[in-house]
Design a protein around this motif. Structure first.
Motif, PDB file in Angstrom:
ATOM      1  N   ASP A 679       0.642  -1.212   0.110  1.00 49.84           N
ATOM      2  CA  ASP A 679      -0.020  -0.003  -0.001  1.00 49.84           C
ATOM      3  C   ASP A 679       0.951   1.268   0.039  1.00 49.84           C
ATOM      4  OD1 ASP A 679      -2.222  -1.681  -0.028  1.00 49.84           O
ATOM      5  OD2 ASP A 679      -2.602  -1.440   2.151  1.00 49.84           O
ATOM      6  N   GLU A 680       2.206   1.304  -0.285  1.00 48.18           N
ATOM      7  CA  GLU A 680       2.861   2.450  -0.666  1.00 48.18           C
ATOM      8  C   GLU A 680       3.557   2.393  -1.921  1.00 48.18           C
ATOM      9  OE1 GLU A 680       3.305   4.773   1.638  1.00 48.18           O
ATOM     10  OE2 GLU A 680       2.481   3.630   3.291  1.00 48.18           O
ATOM     11  N   PRO A 681       3.601   3.672  -2.683  1.00 51.39           N
ATOM     12  CA  PRO A 681       4.013   3.639  -3.954  1.00 51.39           C
ATOM     13  C   PRO A 681       5.341   2.843  -4.043  1.00 51.39           C
ATOM     14  CG  PRO A 681       3.571   5.783  -3.064  1.00 51.39           C
ATOM     15  CD  PRO A 681       3.409   4.898  -2.063  1.00 51.39           C
ATOM     16  N   LEU A 682       5.527   2.076  -5.253  1.00 47.84           N
ATOM     17  CA  LEU A 682       6.578   1.338  -5.393  1.00 47.84           C
ATOM     18  C   LEU A 682       7.669   1.747  -5.961  1.00 47.84           C
ATOM     19  CD1 LEU A 682       7.957  -1.765  -5.475  1.00 47.84           C
ATOM     20  CD2 LEU A 682       6.775  -1.898  -7.481  1.00 47.84           C
ATOM     21  N   TYR A 683       9.056   1.898  -5.609  1.00 49.29           N
ATOM     22  CA  TYR A 683      10.127   2.424  -6.377  1.00 49.29           C
ATOM     23  C   TYR A 683      10.505   1.457  -7.198  1.00 49.29           C
ATOM     24  CZ  TYR A 683      15.016   4.132  -6.832  1.00 49.29           C
ATOM     25  OH  TYR A 683      16.066   4.487  -7.567  1.00 49.29           O
ATOM     26  N   ILE A 684      10.571   1.899  -8.406  1.00 49.95           N
ATOM     27  CA  ILE A 684      11.146   1.122  -9.545  1.00 49.95           C
ATOM     28  C   ILE A 684      12.455   1.085  -9.757  1.00 49.95           C
ATOM     29  CG2 ILE A 684      10.832   0.301 -11.970  1.00 49.95           C
ATOM     30  CD1 ILE A 684       8.446  -0.031 -10.329  1.00 49.95           C
ATOM     31  N   GLY A 685      13.245  -0.048  -9.199  1.00 46.38           N
ATOM     32  CA  GLY A 685      14.820   0.279  -9.127  1.00 46.38           C
ATOM     33  C   GLY A 685      15.579  -0.735 -10.321  1.00 46.38           C
ATOM     34  N   ASN A 686      16.819  -0.857 -10.564  1.00 50.49           N
ATOM     35  CA  ASN A 686      17.286  -1.707 -11.511  1.00 50.49           C
ATOM     36  C   ASN A 686      16.918  -3.184 -11.352  1.00 50.49           C
ATOM     37  OD1 ASN A 686      18.799   0.743 -11.895  1.00 50.49           O
ATOM     38  ND2 ASN A 686      20.497   0.152 -10.490  1.00 50.49           N
ATOM     39  N   ASP A 692       3.257  -1.622 -19.467  1.00 47.09           N
ATOM     40  CA  ASP A 692       2.036  -1.251 -19.481  1.00 47.09           C
ATOM     41  C   ASP A 692       1.164  -2.238 -19.154  1.00 47.09           C
ATOM     42  OD1 ASP A 692       2.828   1.235 -20.634  1.00 47.09           O
ATOM     43  OD2 ASP A 692       2.025   0.665 -22.863  1.00 47.09           O
ATOM     44  N   ASP A 693       1.588  -3.448 -19.143  1.00 46.70           N
ATOM     45  CA  ASP A 693       0.744  -4.584 -18.760  1.00 46.70           C
ATOM     46  C   ASP A 693       1.176  -5.703 -18.028  1.00 46.70           C
ATOM     47  OD1 ASP A 693       2.494  -5.680 -20.624  1.00 46.70           O
ATOM     48  OD2 ASP A 693       1.254  -6.685 -21.855  1.00 46.70           O
ATOM     49  N   SER A 694       2.440  -5.232 -17.308  1.00 41.19           N
ATOM     50  CA  SER A 694       3.109  -6.330 -16.353  1.00 41.19           C
ATOM     51  C   SER A 694       4.206  -5.468 -15.635  1.00 41.19           C
ATOM     52  CB  SER A 694       3.648  -7.493 -17.400  1.00 41.19           C
ATOM     53  OG  SER A 694       4.835  -7.032 -17.924  1.00 41.19           O
ATOM     54  N   LEU A 695       4.641  -6.205 -14.487  1.00 43.36           N
ATOM     55  CA  LEU A 695       5.732  -5.785 -13.781  1.00 43.36           C
ATOM     56  C   LEU A 695       6.755  -7.112 -13.530  1.00 43.36           C
ATOM     57  CD1 LEU A 695       7.170  -3.655 -11.877  1.00 43.36           C
ATOM     58  CD2 LEU A 695       5.774  -4.911  -9.840  1.00 43.36           C
ATOM     59  N   THR A 696       7.939  -6.730 -13.803  1.00 45.88           N
ATOM     60  CA  THR A 696       8.902  -7.712 -13.900  1.00 45.88           C
ATOM     61  C   THR A 696       9.793  -7.622 -12.555  1.00 45.88           C
ATOM     62  OG1 THR A 696       8.546  -8.306 -16.369  1.00 45.88           O
ATOM     63  CG2 THR A 696      10.384  -9.219 -15.171  1.00 45.88           C
ATOM     64  N   ILE A 697      10.407  -8.332 -11.793  1.00 47.81           N
ATOM     65  CA  ILE A 697      11.131  -8.344 -10.875  1.00 47.81           C
ATOM     66  C   ILE A 697      12.309  -9.516 -11.102  1.00 47.81           C
ATOM     67  CG2 ILE A 697      11.524  -8.328  -8.317  1.00 47.81           C
ATOM     68  CD1 ILE A 697       8.805  -8.085  -7.711  1.00 47.81           C
ATOM     69  N   ASP A 704      11.598  -8.512  -1.140  1.00 52.34           N
ATOM     70  CA  ASP A 704      10.507  -8.182  -2.155  1.00 52.34           C
ATOM     71  C   ASP A 704       9.303  -8.977  -1.742  1.00 52.34           C
ATOM     72  OD1 ASP A 704      12.481  -7.032  -3.973  1.00 52.34           O
ATOM     73  OD2 ASP A 704      13.400  -8.756  -4.886  1.00 52.34           O
ATOM     74  N   GLN A 705       9.113  -9.508  -0.946  1.00 49.97           N
ATOM     75  CA  GLN A 705       7.942 -10.335  -0.293  1.00 49.97           C
ATOM     76  C   GLN A 705       7.079  -9.286   0.064  1.00 49.97           C
ATOM     77  OE1 GLN A 705       8.292 -14.203   1.676  1.00 49.97           O
ATOM     78  NE2 GLN A 705       7.037 -13.050   3.365  1.00 49.97           N
TER      79      GLN A 705
END
Length: 1354
Positions: A679-686, A692-697, A704-705
């Protein structure tokens, strides 16, 4: 797989957003005459506009007003609730966040003007729009906007401020009066007036006394169009006087006595707050025994020894000066019988008796007496107080005569000693009483409460804006107690002194204006007052002539989301008030009704936006001076949806995880996709890549859990979806182990949509929730309606688990709201969030209520009841029922009545008569089908007596009874009751009760006693009870003599007898004495109370004789049988030591009673009695004593007979009864008896020697010629002489009975072995007979016979 999505709509993009509320204060109200009174609040709805940065400089009140107005529509509010309902708490949980995007464009200047206009409208005044072009043209009389309170109390340490603010065009000027005289501010250097305001400031920095400025002030605001007045403001300076010096002596009081410590604080302004403390500033502990009254005094219900352990000081706290003044302390000295103060006795169950304190009944310390009165003003708090003394400490209870205490307003204070009723109204007047009680008794105090009222508004005059030539009125209606008087003024002067105006007419509380002109402008004051206060109101009359004007910019663009609710506003102004109409696409009729609703302020609401609602809407304002129009373009946009949501995943450390989030949205809107972690804004790091349609870690680490939320948003709405990522350190754990997850209940469905709206159907579509590894088998659709059972959900239909869209069949005129529940093999999901509401159109009912019945609750009525119809069968508003009835098998016309409930009572009906009944449903659209006819019956009554009751005795062993049914059953017979009792002369057996079925009319009884006869009483029964009874007796035996008039039968008397009793004595009846009044006693065997006789060494026998008492009297209270359960006709038949009691009652079988009687020594006794055990005999009475008696129900002591008084007869009936009880008479008789006894002993001793005995000189009478003589003057006692001496004493009654001469001493003495000569026989006969009579008179056999004494001496 775990999924989550949510959507919120902001309304519209562009300069203005879609309005969010159904109505506001401006939208809901109009003046009572819309064609004549212009309510400028109606020109703008504050819910239609958004705040901007420029509003930060506005006043706090304006910002609060605007924020209150910015509420969302019901659909949008439901979406926000869904967003709030979702918060991440565990892996896989679905939640919705309250993210709402609003238009951020700078609103145009006219928006600010309209907002300020409506804020002024909310303050209650009718205002001119703040648009500069209108403000410069239109004039306005002054209006008071702010003023000080009527009773203005100020702190003497501060400067005095008396407020008075007003507005008008041109700006008003101000002046003041003080004590009804002009107050010249310029002459007093301490007094000044604020700039552009009428507020007075009195400055004391250079000296002066505030008390010099006390008085009554009034403010006048004036411009060229009139004068407005403030209230009369009474200025007072706060006072906190010192406590007078006094020396207080110790208060000496006996332990257990009541005590009042008076405070008597000095009078302050305002009144101080009183509290009690010790001199060491420790608070006094208060409880039920010790408490402070409302007047400030400290009350002790009873003083205990521990009260000496502290002193008592009254303290007064003054509000304005923030000072506390303390009174000299009271010292208590308690006198006690037990000086040892054992603290353990404080919790002793009987503390007072343990301390030797006498217990006493309660009495009131405040208020005193038994009654008082109190007056309170309407709207104030009523405080009633009762403080009582007593030992033990009494409890206080409060009651209101003739009703209950108002539970919503009443509360108890000060340990129940005070009753406070808030916001008193006229209904709270009446008599209240407090009841103080302890185990010693109770007392009560009645307080008569009268509610008066200062004037309060019924119809406060409002500002009146008219067009030239129009009519109008100012109404000033107020109420109060006593009734207030109304005085009209114009510009601060009495209306009577104003110049006459032919266009103005005063009619009491109303001023009527006809054909008004520009010169009619003025400010009118209405002053209404009574002895308790006053009200003053200003209302101006302004005459304007303005054609319609539009206050919003032209060609607005409103964009809304599909299926939302919105409102199009068209603020306007004009005088006379213009009428507003809406059109779509420049054609068609006025839009109003169905999916459209036009408010009185002109706003157009579209309840549910559909694609076909897109277009151009035109609003046209028209009055007699012209018209103006404006256009609003409405665009409908598709909602934003996440159709492929991220799923819960379990990954091992160092692997790559991809969370999908595919979105569908309206292409004309700009889409923004963002991610939240926990529930907090996610910082997109390296290590992360956002597409547009996904988030990859990449290279997942333990940090990251957590929960990841995808937020898809546009300018108008948004959607959310959440998934939980679990990171494992174990390399052997696969990335996707969904198969290893346990099965669970499905997640609830979401995003319910209603499409294909029709009159009797609608299509419901939903998105399935996660099945949690167990396939969904079924969906249950439920509905809720808000008319009959709001908040209650009902099952509508059930569908297979493969379906997520279904057509639902609907009933007419139901405001539906749907939800869906998913079911799998584990169980049911939580219900989905509800859909938006959809109301179907109405129709006449297609059915009628079920379970129609007609039953009587009393003998002269019939209650018609039915099961009311529910929301899905009402089919329209104002559901009601047409109830018809008529007598069956008659040709009378139908009676009918319309009922809104589920029952109706028909009155004045005959007893148990059949009726035809019909109940038909009806609503505003029409009537239901013709109802079926139901047969009902009016109320039942007691039946008449059974007919032809016959008693036959075919032989000595059996008795046959036969009867016919009652001629008038007056209802449904439920059976017969037969009571019979055996009797033989005056002897009665035990009464036996038999109950028969309603069809039985014969009964054969086997006789247990062939000699006795039987008395039978038969009655019929309905559900009401047993009816009239008929009584018959069995035939007399052939050898039974015809009875003659026999003396009354008396109840048996049980007498204990000590000594040997012969069989003759035991069976012979005792002698009877006829009484002056002999009452008739029912021939029923009475219930006797056992009498115990003390055992002696001799045999004890009981002698039972039927005889009347020596003095008999009967007491009877003749009463008629009442309708409700009661006891009446109590009859008392007393003797000297017993009394027979009988009564009548209408209780059921098996009811127990209690006979309570009290003698003249106030000794109370009770005897429990069974219902059938009448009469009851009381055997422990005292002769000649007066008793009071009553009979009451054992189950309910409140049901009691009247109290009757009776007196038992005395033990003796001869005329010397009173003398025989005197001590001197008893002593005299004892002395005479002793002398006679000595004389007889001497005579026996001398006579036992035989021979001749010279007695001539001792005889009182001369010897007759027949007496045998001796020559020496003596006579000889021969053995053949059986006659008594001529000069001897007679029996007690002065006679000697001849038949008693045959008695021997054996019959009177204790033994028969002694041998006596004739002289002894004579003396023995005399003395023993006398002794026997005395013994029988005293009902004792223990007296010693004089004969025994004689023989013992001889």
């Amino acid at each position: 797989m775990r999924r989550l999505a949510a959507r919120g709509a902001a309304g519209d993009a562009g300069e203005v957003a879609a309005p969010a509320t159904d109505s506001t204060d401006c939208a809901q109200g109009r003046s009572p005459r819309p064609r004549r009174l212009i309510d400028l609040c109606a020109i703008w709805d504050p819910g239609a506009f958004l705040p901007s940065a420029s509003w930060k400089s506005a006043s706090g009140i304006a910002r609060r007003r605007l924020n209150e107005a910015e509420t969302l529509s019901s659909v949008r509010q439901a979406q926000l609730e869904r967003l709030e309902a979702a918060r991440p708490r565990r892996p896989g949980s679905r939640e919705r966040g309250p993210v709402l995007r609003m238009a951020r464009q700078q609103p145009p200047p006219w928006v600010h003007a309209a907002v300020l206009l409506c804020l002024l409208c909310l303050s209650g005044a009718i205002e001119i729009p703040m648009d500069p072009s209108i403000q410069n043209e239109l004039s306005q009389p002054p209006t008071i906007t702010k003023q000080s309170v009527k009773d203005h109390i100020v702190d003497p340490r501060d400067n005095i401020l008396i407020e008075c603010e007003a507005k008008g065009n041109p700006a008003p000027s101000f002046h003041w009066t003080r004590n009804s005289r002009y107050f010249n501010i310029a002459k007093d250097p301490r007094v000044s007036m604020r700039r552009r305001s009428g507020t007075l400031v009195i400055d004391f920095r250079s000296g002066g006394r505030p008390e010099e400025y006390e008085g009554e002030y009034q403010c006048f605001a004036r411009n060229k169009y009139g004068t407005a007045l403030s209230n009369r403001i009474r200025l007072q300076v706060s006072k906190s006087p010192l406590w007078p010096k006094e020396n207080l002596d110790p208060v000496v009081v006996q332990e257990g006595a009541p005590l009042t410590l008076q405070c008597n604080p000095p009078p302050g302004l305002p009144s101080p707050v009183i509290f009690w403390m010790s001199s060491s500033m420790e608070p006094i502990t208060q409880d039920k025994r010790v408490s402070q009254g409302h007047n400030g005094d400290l009350y002790f219900s009873n003083v205990m020894l521990q009260d000496m352990q502290t002193d008592y000081s009254c303290n007064a706290r003054f509000h304005f000066t923030h000072t506390i003044q303390q009174k000299n302390a009271f010292t208590l000295k308690v006198l006690t019988n037990n000086p040892y103060n054992d603290s353990s006795l404080r919790n002793h169950p009987d503390m007072y008796s343990a301390r030797g304190v006498a217990e006493r009944t309660p009495s009131f310390m405040y208020p005193q007496g038994t009654a008082s009165s109190q007056m309170v003003l309407r709207g104030m708090d009523l405080l009633l107080e009762c403080i009582a003394s007593g030992v033990p400490t009494p409890d206080i209870a409060w009651y209101k005569k003739g009703g209950d205490l108002p539970s919503d307003k009443a509360k108890f204070e000060n340990f129940n000693k005070a009753l406070r009723i808030t916001n008193v109204s006229e209904e709270d007047s009446g008599e209240y009483f407090c009841l103080a009680s302890n185990k010693m008794g109770s007392t009560r105090h009645t307080i008569s409460v009268r509610v008066k009222a200062a004037p309060y508004w019924l119809d406060e005059p409002k500002n009146l804006i008219l067009a030239p030539g129009e009519d109008g009125r100012l109404v000033c209606r107020a109420n109060g107690n006593p009734k207030p008087t109304v005085q009209w003024m114009i510009n601060g002067e009495p209306l009577q002194s104003a110049p006459p105006n032919p266009n103005r007419e005063v009619a009491g509380d109303t001023i009527i204006f006809r054909d008004t002109q520009i010169s009619s402008r003025a400010v009118y004051q209405c002053n209404t007052s009574n002895e308790h206060g006053y009200l003053l109101a200003n209302a101006f009359v302004s005459v304007l002539d303005v054609p319609p004007r539009m206050l919003s910019p032209r060609n607005q663009l409103i964009r809304v989301i599909l299926y939302n609710r919105t409102r199009l506003d068209c603020p306007f102004f004009g005088s006379p008030i213009p009428t507003l109409r809406w059109f779509k696409n420049g054609q068609g009729s006025n839009l109003d009704g169905g999916n459209y609703h036009v408010y009185e302020n002109g706003s157009l609401e579209i309840k549910m936006i559909r694609k076909e609602d897109q277009g151009i809407y035109t609003c046209v304002a028209t009055n007699i001076l012209g018209k103006a129009e404006n256009q609003v373009r409405l665009e409908v946009k598709d909602p934003t949806r996440i159709f492929r949501m991220p799923e819960d995943q379990v990954a091992k450390r160092g692997t790559t995880v991809q969370l999908e989030c595919r979105v569908k949205h309206d292409p004309s809107l700009k889409l923004t996709v963002s991610w939240l972690k926990d529930d907090e804004p996610l910082y997109i790091g390296n290590r992360m890549k956002k597409e547009d349609d996904s988030l990859t870690i990449f290279g997942v680490a333990e940090r990251d859990q957590g929960s990841y939320t995808c937020v898809a948003s546009t300018e108008l709405d948004q959607d959310l979806a959440k998934a939980y990522l679990t990171v494992l350190a174990d390399q052997a754990t696969p990335t996707n182990h969904l198969a290893a997850l346990p099965k669970g209940r499905p997640d609830r469905p979401r995003d319910l949509e209603l499409t294909d709206l029709a009159e009797r159907s609608v299509r419901l579509t939903w998105i399935p929730g996660d099945d949690n590894n167990s396939p969904i088998t079924d969906y249950v659709v439920q509905f809720e309606e808000d008319q009959f059972q709001p908040g209650v959900w009902h099952d509508h239909s059930k569908f297979p688990g493969s379906v997520n869209s279904a057509v639902l069949q609907l009933s007419p005129y139901v405001n539906y709201q749907f939800r869906v529940i998913a079911i799998n093999e584990v169980g049911s999901s939580h219900p989905s969030l509800p859909s938006e509401r959809y109301r179907t159109s109405g129709a006449p009912p297609e059915s009628n209520p079920a379970d129609v019945k007609g039953e009587g609750t009393r003998k002269n009525n019939m209650e018609i009841t039915w099961t009311p119809m529910n929301a899905t069968s009402a089919f329209g508003p104002n559901l009601r029922y047409i109830v018809k009835w008529r007598r069956r098998e008659t040709r009378e016309s139908w009676n009918n009545v319309t009922v809104w409930g589920s029952r109706y009572v028909v009155g004045q009906t005959p007893v148990y008569v059949p009726y035809e009944i019909r109940v038909q449903a009806e609503n505003d659209f029409g009537k239901g089908p013709e109802p079926d006819t139901v047969i009902g019956y009016s109320g039942e009554d007691l039946p008449s007596a059974p007919r032809r009751f016959r008693v036959r005795q075919p032989n000595l062993e059996t008795i046959n009874l036969e009867w016919d049914h009652p001629e008038h059953p007056n209802g449904i017979l439920i059976g017969y009751t037969l009571k019979y009792v055996a009797f033989n002369g005056t002897k009665l057996g035990k009464q036996i009760v038999e109950n028969f079925s309603p069809n039985q009319t014969k009964f054969t009884m086997q006789r247990a006693d062939p000699v006795s006869r039987y008395r039978f009483t038969l009655s019929a029964r309905t559900q009401v009870g047993s009816g009239e009874a008929v009584t018959e007796e069995s035939p007399a035996p052939p050898n039974e003599a015809t009875p003659t008039a026999a003396p009354p039968t008396w109840p048996p008397t049980t007498v204990g007898v000590t000594g040997a009793v012969s069989s003759t004595d035991a069976t012979a009846p005792a002698a009877t004495t006829e009484a002056t009044t002999v009452p008739t006693i029912p021939s029923v065997a009475p219930t006797t109370v056992a009498t115990t006789t003390a055992a002696t060494t001799t045999t004890t026998a009981a002698t039972t004789a039927e005889r009347p008492p020596t003095t008999a009297s009967g007491t009877k209270m003749p009463e008629s049988a009442p309708d409700r359960q009661s006891i009446w006709n109590v009859t008392v038949l007393p003797n000297s030591k017993w009394a027979n009691i009988t009564w009548k009652h209408n209780f059921g079988p098996g009811t127990d009673f209690v006979v309570e009687y009290i003698d003249s020594n106030h000794t109370k006794k009770t005897v429990p009695v069974k219902a059938q055990a009448q009469p009851i005999q009381l055997t422990d009475l005292y002769p000649g004593m007066t008793y009071t008696l009553r009979v009451y129900s054992r189950d309910n002591e409140g049901i009691s007979s009247t109290i009757i008084t009776f007196m038992t007869s005395t033990a003796y009936t001869n005329n010397q009864a009173d003398i025989a009880t005197q001590g001197w008479f008893i002593g005299l008789m004892c002395a005479i008896a002793l002398l006679v006894l000595i004389l007889l002993i001497v005579c026996f001793i001398k006579r036992s020697r035989g021979g001749k005995y010279p007695v001539r000189e001792k005889k009182d009478v001369p010897l007759g010629p027949e007496d045998p003589k001796e020559e020496d003057g003596s006579f000889d006692y021969s053995d053949e002489d059986n006659k008594p001496l001529q000069g001897s004493q007679t029996s007690l009654d002065g006679t000697i009975k001849q038949q008693e001469s045959d008695d021997s001493l054996v019959d009177y003495g204790e033994g028969g072995e002694g041998q006596f000569n004739e002289d002894g026989s004579f003396i023995g006969q005399y003395t023993v007979k006398k002794d026997k009579e005395e013994t029988e008179g005293n009902e004792s056999s223990e007296a010693t016979s004089p004969v025994n004494a004689i023989y013992s001496l001889a």
